[in-house]
Design a protein around this motif. Structure first.
Motif, mmCIF file in Angstrom:
data_model
loop_
_atom_site.group_PDB
_atom_site.id
_atom_site.type_symbol
_atom_site.label_atom_id
_atom_site.label_comp_id
_atom_site.label_asym_id
_atom_site.label_seq_id
_atom_site.Cartn_x
_atom_site.Cartn_y
_atom_site.Cartn_z
ATOM 1 N N ALA A 295 37.075 -32.478 89.262
ATOM 2 C CA ALA A 295 36.193 -33.623 89.549
ATOM 3 C C ALA A 295 34.712 -33.268 89.471
ATOM 4 O O ALA A 295 33.924 -33.618 90.335
ATOM 5 C CB ALA A 295 36.538 -34.209 90.921
ATOM 6 N N GLY A 296 34.351 -32.535 88.431
ATOM 7 C CA GLY A 296 32.940 -32.223 88.226
ATOM 8 C C GLY A 296 32.403 -31.080 89.074
ATOM 9 O O GLY A 296 31.230 -30.734 88.968
ATOM 10 N N ARG A 297 33.239 -30.512 89.917
ATOM 11 C CA ARG A 297 32.789 -29.382 90.747
ATOM 12 C C ARG A 297 32.782 -28.102 89.918
ATOM 13 O O ARG A 297 33.466 -27.989 88.913
ATOM 14 C CB ARG A 297 33.730 -29.180 91.945
ATOM 15 C CG ARG A 297 33.674 -30.320 92.943
ATOM 16 C CD ARG A 297 34.652 -30.085 94.039
ATOM 17 N NE ARG A 297 35.982 -30.378 93.472
ATOM 18 C CZ ARG A 297 37.065 -30.545 94.179
ATOM 19 N NH1 ARG A 297 37.037 -30.407 95.476
ATOM 20 N NH2 ARG A 297 38.212 -30.828 93.612
ATOM 21 N N SER A 298 32.050 -27.124 90.401
ATOM 22 C CA SER A 298 32.080 -25.811 89.760
ATOM 23 C C SER A 298 33.447 -25.180 89.991
ATOM 24 O O SER A 298 34.199 -25.604 90.872
ATOM 25 C CB SER A 298 30.991 -24.911 90.335
ATOM 26 O OG SER A 298 31.317 -24.559 91.674
ATOM 27 N N VAL A 299 33.756 -24.166 89.217
ATOM 28 C CA VAL A 299 35.035 -23.475 89.362
ATOM 29 C C VAL A 299 35.166 -22.908 90.774
ATOM 30 O O VAL A 299 36.211 -23.041 91.418
ATOM 31 C CB VAL A 299 35.183 -22.359 88.302
ATOM 32 C CG1 VAL A 299 36.386 -21.486 88.590
ATOM 33 C CG2 VAL A 299 35.259 -22.958 86.911
ATOM 34 N N LEU A 300 34.106 -22.292 91.282
ATOM 35 C CA LEU A 300 34.150 -21.712 92.628
ATOM 36 C C LEU A 300 34.386 -22.781 93.687
ATOM 37 O O LEU A 300 35.227 -22.602 94.587
ATOM 38 C CB LEU A 300 32.862 -20.938 92.933
ATOM 39 C CG LEU A 300 32.812 -20.250 94.285
ATOM 40 C CD1 LEU A 300 33.949 -19.232 94.413
ATOM 41 C CD2 LEU A 300 31.469 -19.578 94.491
ATOM 42 N N ALA A 301 33.711 -23.906 93.575
ATOM 43 C CA ALA A 301 33.902 -24.997 94.540
ATOM 44 C C ALA A 301 35.335 -25.533 94.476
ATOM 45 O O ALA A 301 35.948 -25.818 95.510
ATOM 46 C CB ALA A 301 32.904 -26.121 94.276
ATOM 47 N N SER B 249 40.585 -26.032 96.855
ATOM 48 C CA SER B 249 42.007 -26.189 96.585
ATOM 49 C C SER B 249 42.887 -25.139 97.249
ATOM 50 O O SER B 249 44.031 -25.423 97.579
ATOM 51 C CB SER B 249 42.262 -26.202 95.074
ATOM 52 O OG SER B 249 41.878 -24.974 94.509
ATOM 53 N N VAL B 250 42.390 -23.947 97.455
ATOM 54 C CA VAL B 250 43.257 -22.913 98.029
ATOM 55 C C VAL B 250 42.801 -22.404 99.392
ATOM 56 O O VAL B 250 43.449 -21.525 99.949
ATOM 57 C CB VAL B 250 43.438 -21.700 97.076
ATOM 58 C CG1 VAL B 250 44.063 -22.113 95.788
ATOM 59 C CG2 VAL B 250 42.146 -20.960 96.867
ATOM 60 N N GLY B 251 41.754 -22.937 99.923
ATOM 61 C CA GLY B 251 41.243 -22.454 101.202
ATOM 62 C C GLY B 251 42.301 -22.395 102.286
ATOM 63 O O GLY B 251 42.594 -21.337 102.851
ATOM 64 N N VAL B 252 42.934 -23.516 102.587
ATOM 65 C CA VAL B 252 43.954 -23.573 103.635
ATOM 66 C C VAL B 252 45.229 -22.872 103.165
ATOM 67 O O VAL B 252 45.823 -22.088 103.912
ATOM 68 C CB VAL B 252 44.256 -25.043 104.021
ATOM 69 C CG1 VAL B 252 45.433 -25.133 104.967
ATOM 70 C CG2 VAL B 252 43.024 -25.681 104.630
ATOM 71 N N ASN B 253 45.638 -23.137 101.925
ATOM 72 C CA ASN B 253 46.859 -22.526 101.380
ATOM 73 C C ASN B 253 46.838 -21.009 101.542
ATOM 74 O O ASN B 253 47.781 -20.414 102.056
ATOM 75 C CB ASN B 253 47.006 -22.810 99.883
ATOM 76 C CG ASN B 253 47.265 -24.235 99.564
ATOM 77 O OD1 ASN B 253 46.671 -25.117 100.150
ATOM 78 N ND2 ASN B 253 48.148 -24.477 98.624
ATOM 79 N N ALA B 254 45.779 -20.411 101.047
ATOM 80 C CA ALA B 254 45.701 -18.955 101.009
ATOM 81 C C ALA B 254 45.751 -18.360 102.408
ATOM 82 O O ALA B 254 46.465 -17.385 102.646
ATOM 83 C CB ALA B 254 44.435 -18.520 100.283
ATOM 84 N N VAL B 255 45.011 -18.944 103.329
ATOM 85 C CA VAL B 255 44.980 -18.402 104.694
ATOM 86 C C VAL B 255 46.348 -18.481 105.347
ATOM 87 O O VAL B 255 46.837 -17.499 105.922
ATOM 88 C CB VAL B 255 43.906 -19.136 105.542
ATOM 89 C CG1 VAL B 255 43.995 -18.738 107.000
ATOM 90 C CG2 VAL B 255 42.514 -18.860 104.994
ATOM 91 N N VAL B 256 46.998 -19.635 105.247
ATOM 92 C CA VAL B 256 48.331 -19.799 105.850
ATOM 93 C C VAL B 256 49.329 -18.847 105.205
ATOM 94 O O VAL B 256 50.092 -18.164 105.897
ATOM 95 C CB VAL B 256 48.812 -21.264 105.743
ATOM 96 C CG1 VAL B 256 50.271 -21.400 106.143
ATOM 97 C CG2 VAL B 256 47.931 -22.176 106.587
ATOM 98 N N GLU B 257 49.327 -18.776 103.877
ATOM 99 C CA GLU B 257 50.262 -17.897 103.177
ATOM 100 C C GLU B 257 50.060 -16.441 103.558
ATOM 101 O O GLU B 257 51.032 -15.707 103.779
ATOM 102 C CB GLU B 257 50.125 -18.066 101.663
ATOM 103 C CG GLU B 257 50.655 -19.378 101.158
ATOM 104 C CD GLU B 257 50.444 -19.606 99.670
ATOM 105 O OE1 GLU B 257 50.915 -20.633 99.180
ATOM 106 O OE2 GLU B 257 49.806 -18.755 98.997
ATOM 107 N N MET B 258 48.815 -15.997 103.652
ATOM 108 C CA MET B 258 48.543 -14.592 103.985
ATOM 109 C C MET B 258 48.984 -14.247 105.402
ATOM 110 O O MET B 258 49.580 -13.188 105.633
ATOM 111 C CB MET B 258 47.065 -14.279 103.778
ATOM 112 C CG MET B 258 46.690 -14.173 102.315
ATOM 113 S SD MET B 258 44.965 -13.725 102.099
ATOM 114 C CE MET B 258 44.314 -15.240 101.437
ATOM 115 N N ILE B 259 48.716 -15.137 106.347
ATOM 116 C CA ILE B 259 49.105 -14.873 107.735
ATOM 117 C C ILE B 259 50.620 -14.832 107.873
ATOM 118 O O ILE B 259 51.184 -13.890 108.449
ATOM 119 C CB ILE B 259 48.484 -15.921 108.687
ATOM 120 C CG1 ILE B 259 46.967 -15.740 108.758
ATOM 121 C CG2 ILE B 259 49.111 -15.829 110.081
ATOM 122 C CD1 ILE B 259 46.236 -16.870 109.458
#
Length: 194
Positions: A154-160, A165-175
Motif C-alpha cells: 500500500a505504498g509503504r516502504s519495504v521496511l515499513a 506485517s511481521v511485528g506481532v507474528n515474529a515476536v509470538v513465534e520466537m517466544i
C-alpha cells in the motif's frame, strides 16, 4: 527414523494450526519441529525436517495440507511454471536454511556450559528468527513487483511493510518456539534422544 517420522507428522498437523493475521500472513509454529530435529539429529535432522516444512509450505499454496492465503493469492495471480519455481525457492529453500542454521546454533551453544533448556531455548528462538528473516526477505525480493504485494505494501516502504506485517507474528513465534523447544530438549534428554 522414528523421530523423523514423528516430526513430519507433527509438521502436517501444525500445517492446519495457524493464527491468521492481516496481509495474508499467519502465526505458525512449524519451525518448532525443525528446531527439535536440529537438536536431536544435528545438521541432517535440521535439513530433512526443514525440507519437509518447506515442502508442506509450498504445497499449501495449492491447497494441499491446508491453505496459505498469501501463497494461494500469489499462485492464482500467476499460475505459470516459472512463478511456481520462485514460490518453491521462497517456501522450500528458506526452510532448509532454517534447519541448517538451527543445527549450527545448537552445535555452537552446546560447546558452552549452558543448561540443556537454555540450549533448546536458543535453538527454538533462532529457528523462528531465521524463518521470519528468510521467508520475508525472499517474499520481498521475489514478489514485491506483483500486484498482490503492491496492494499489501500500500505504498509503504519495504521496511515499513515488513515491520507492520511481521511485528506481532515474529515476536509470538520466537517466544513460543523458544519455550517449547527448550522444554522438548529436556524431554528428549530424558528419553535419551539427545
Amino acid at each position: 527414523m522414528t523421530l523423523l517420522a514423528m516430526l513430519v507428522a507433527v509438521l502436517i498437523v501444525l500445517a492446519y494450526v495457524n493464527i491468521p493475521m492481516p496481509m495474508g500472513l499467519s502465526i505458525t509454529f512449524n519451525m518448532i519441529p525443525v528446531a527439535i530435529a536440529a537438536m536431536a539429529m544435528g545438521l541432517p535432522g535440521g535439513i530433512i525436517i526443514g525440507g519437509a516444512f518447506g515442502l508442506i509450505s509450498f504445497l499449501q499454496c495449492y491447497g494441499i495440507f491446508g491453505v496459505s492465503g498469501m501463497g494461494v493469492a500469489l499462485v492464482t495471480a500467476n499460475p505459470g511454471f516459472g512463478f511456481a519455481c520462485l514460490m518453491f525457492i521462497q517456501r522450500f529453500v528458506s526452510r532448509v536454511l532454517v534447519g541448517v542454521l538451527a543445527a549450527l546454533v545448537y552445535r555452537g551453544i552446546s560447546r558452552t556450559k549452558a543448561p540443556l533448556y537454555v540450549r533448546g531455548l536458543a535453538t527454538g528462538f533462532a529457528a523462528a528468527l531465521f524463518n521470519t528473516i528468510f521467508f520475508m526477505t525472499l517474499l520481498v525480493l521475489l514478489f514485491s513487483q506483483t500486484a498482490y504485494m503492491q496492494n499489501a505494501m500500500a505504498g509503504r516502504s519495504v521496511l515499513a511493510y515488513l515491520v507492520a506485517s511481521v511485528g506481532v507474528n515474529a515476536v509470538v513465534e520466537m517466544i513460543v518456539a523458544a519455550v517449547v523447544t527448550g522444554a522438548a530438549g529436556v524431554a528428549l534428554k530424558k528419553a535419551r534422544l539427545i
